[in-house]
Scaffold this active site. Structure first.
Site, short mmCIF file in Angstrom:
data_model
loop_
_atom_site.label_atom_id
_atom_site.label_comp_id
_atom_site.label_asym_id
_atom_site.label_seq_id
_atom_site.Cartn_x
_atom_site.Cartn_y
_atom_site.Cartn_z
N LYS A 1 44.61 -0.98 -14.26
CA LYS A 1 44.74 -0.51 -12.94
C LYS A 1 45.25 -1.66 -12.06
O LYS A 1 44.37 -2.85 -12.27
CB LYS A 1 43.60 0.14 -11.82
N GLY B 1 26.55 0.33 -8.59
CA GLY B 1 28.06 0.84 -9.02
C GLY B 1 29.14 -0.34 -8.75
O GLY B 1 29.25 -0.21 -7.72
P1 NAD Z 1 36.09 0.78 4.99
O1 NAD Z 1 36.68 -0.58 5.34
O2 NAD Z 1 36.61 1.74 5.14
O3 NAD Z 1 34.52 0.69 5.55
C1 NAD Z 1 33.71 -0.37 5.47
C2 NAD Z 1 32.32 0.06 5.65
O4 NAD Z 1 31.49 -1.25 5.89
C3 NAD Z 1 32.14 0.41 7.23
O5 NAD Z 1 31.09 1.72 7.12
C4 NAD Z 1 31.98 -0.54 8.19
O6 NAD Z 1 31.19 -0.21 9.11
C5 NAD Z 1 30.86 -1.11 7.29
N1 NAD Z 1 30.83 -2.69 7.56
C6 NAD Z 1 31.82 -3.62 7.70
N2 NAD Z 1 31.20 -4.91 7.69
C7 NAD Z 1 29.84 -4.88 7.62
C8 NAD Z 1 28.78 -5.61 7.89
N3 NAD Z 1 28.99 -6.92 8.06
N4 NAD Z 1 27.59 -5.21 7.75
C9 NAD Z 1 27.53 -3.96 7.33
N5 NAD Z 1 28.34 -3.08 7.39
C10 NAD Z 1 29.62 -3.55 7.36
O7 NAD Z 1 35.92 0.48 3.35
P2 NAD Z 1 35.55 1.42 2.21
O8 NAD Z 1 37.08 1.69 1.60
O9 NAD Z 1 34.79 2.69 2.66
O10 NAD Z 1 34.79 0.62 1.25
C11 NAD Z 1 33.66 0.32 1.31
C12 NAD Z 1 32.96 -0.71 0.44
O11 NAD Z 1 33.16 -0.11 -0.88
C13 NAD Z 1 33.88 -1.87 0.20
O12 NAD Z 1 33.32 -3.17 -0.05
C14 NAD Z 1 34.77 -1.88 -0.97
O13 NAD Z 1 35.22 -2.89 -1.71
C15 NAD Z 1 33.66 -1.12 -1.95
N6 NAD Z 1 34.16 -0.49 -3.02
C16 NAD Z 1 33.53 -0.21 -4.09
C17 NAD Z 1 33.95 0.51 -5.02
C18 NAD Z 1 33.03 0.44 -6.52
O14 NAD Z 1 33.62 1.04 -7.55
N7 NAD Z 1 31.88 0.26 -6.46
C19 NAD Z 1 35.29 1.30 -5.28
C20 NAD Z 1 35.88 1.34 -3.70
C21 NAD Z 1 35.53 0.56 -2.87
#
Ligand code: NAD
Length: 320
Positions: free
Chosen positions: A66, A291
């Site tokens: 990917k 995860g």
């Molecule tokens: P998004 O930008 O749509 O949402 C971000 C979220 O984090 C919101 O709820 C926001 O309020 C919160 N946030 C931002 N800054 C913050 C802080 N300082 N303290 C607490 N909360 C805070 O992002 P998303 O697409 O929903 O992704 C969320 C997270 O999941 C990201 O870190 C992304 O990299 C991660 N992610 C992980 C996987 C995985 O496989 N584990 C896959 C995709 C995304």
């Protein structure tokens, strides 16, 4: 090779199909039939990130990568900031077999991993789902979680409370009452908690969490991110998609760095799926799934999407 564009994915792959594909590849990893290659992630400047997640699943006959990243200027151009594409190859010959839109698939495979952890590790009678985070991924997480337990309500906290009503609408669609609460309230009521934020520091503290809770910590996928207090990991039984990622870039990175846990304290969720680890051992145990997101998840859901696209006649064949 087949081309399956992003716009077709929503009509092809369901939460259930993603769940089955990810569960199968976690099991394959635990048996040693599948492994992820080292992740490449580079900063391109001006906040842009680009990287490659790849792997080989001998059991599923998937080899691929990917390629994707984060482009903060995209929203102004009317396209999503996260952009990814999955490329699949024949593991015997190296010939390309498919190119698949990876944006929606990323959300579905991430939600599937979390749901698999809830299915395998949460108490059977879990009734209250706590959501920490309300961004793009949170809605997918909530929908997938609701398929594996009979929750009767959702409580939620987000650093930016104005984002919570959008998540509340998803709960309403699912027929679940939704309430915004404090972190203390969330920990005190929830049987299952999903954390899905991009936070650089712990929001949920050890003292917030009661015995018997299952947590799916899904937001920390990079060095420097953090969602929960490391002391909680020392109290919990920890599971993950891939131990190597968990200790370096997952939620466990902080507890490892502080010497609170060891690598051998972390179990691959695939071992529970394979039956070589019992999973939850008592109703009082706190279980925590770290995860981190592995390339093999992407390949598994992309391969499932290609199969469905071919059978429904929406894949384009290119003589490449
Ligand atoms: P998004 O930008 O749509 O949402 C971000 C979220 O984090 C919101 O709820 C926001 O309020 C919160 N946030 C931002 N800054 C913050 C802080 N300082 N303290 C607490 N909360 C805070 O992002 P998303 O697409 O929903 O992704 C969320 C997270 O999941 C990201 O870190 C992304 O990299 C991660 N992610 C992980 C996987 C995985 O496989 N584990 C896959 C995709 C995304």
């Amino acid at each position: 090779m087949y081309v399956v564009p992003e716009k077709e994915i929503a009509s092809l792959i369901t939460d259930d199909a993603a769940f089955k594909a990810v569960e199968a590849v976690f099991a394959s990893m635990a048996r040693g039939d599948a492994y992820n290659f080292p992740v490449v992630r580079e900063a391109l400047g001006e906040g842009r990130q680009y990287g490659f997640k790849s792997g080989l699943d001998r059991a599923g006959a998937n080899l691929g990568v990917k390629a994707g990243g984060y482009f903060p200027g995209n929203a102004d151009k009317g396209i999503t900031n996260h952009q990814s594409t999955v490329y699949l190859f024949d593991p015997e010959t190296g010939r390309p077999t498919a190119m698949v839109g990876g944006n929606l698939l990323t959300a579905l495979r991430t939600a599937a991993a979390s749901a698999i952890s809830i299915d395998r590790l949460a108490r059977k009678g879990a009734k209250v789902l706590g959501m920490v985070g309300a961004g793009h991924q949170a809605a997918f997480q909530l929908r997938a979680a609701a398929k594996v337990r009979n929750f009767d309500r959702v409580v939620a906290w987000n650093l930016h409370p104005d984002m919570l009503p959008t998540l509340g609408k998803v709960a309403t669609e699912l027929g679940l009452p939704f309430e915004a609460v404090s972190l203390e309230g969330l920990g005190a009521q929830s049987d299952v908690i999903i954390t899905i934020t991009s936070s650089p520091a712990a929001s949920l503290m050890d003292a917030h969490i009661r015995a018997g809770t299952h947590l799916a910590c899904m937001g920390t996928d990079t060095i420097g991110k953090q969602e929960v207090e490391p002391a909680l990991l020392a109290r919990a039984s920890i599971f993950t998609d891939e131990v190597a990622q968990s200790i370096t870039l997952g939620e466990a990175q902080h507890a490892i760095a502080q010497g609170l846990i060891k690598e051998s304290d972390i179990t691959a969720l695939g071992e529970v799926i394979e039956g070589t680890h019992p999973g939850r051992k008592s109703d009082d145990e706190i279980t925590l799934f770290d995860g981190t997101g592995v390339g093999l998840q992407d390949l598994a859901v992309a391969a499932a999407a290609v199969d469905l696209a071919v059978s429904k006649g929406v894949a384009t064949y290119v003589d490449f």
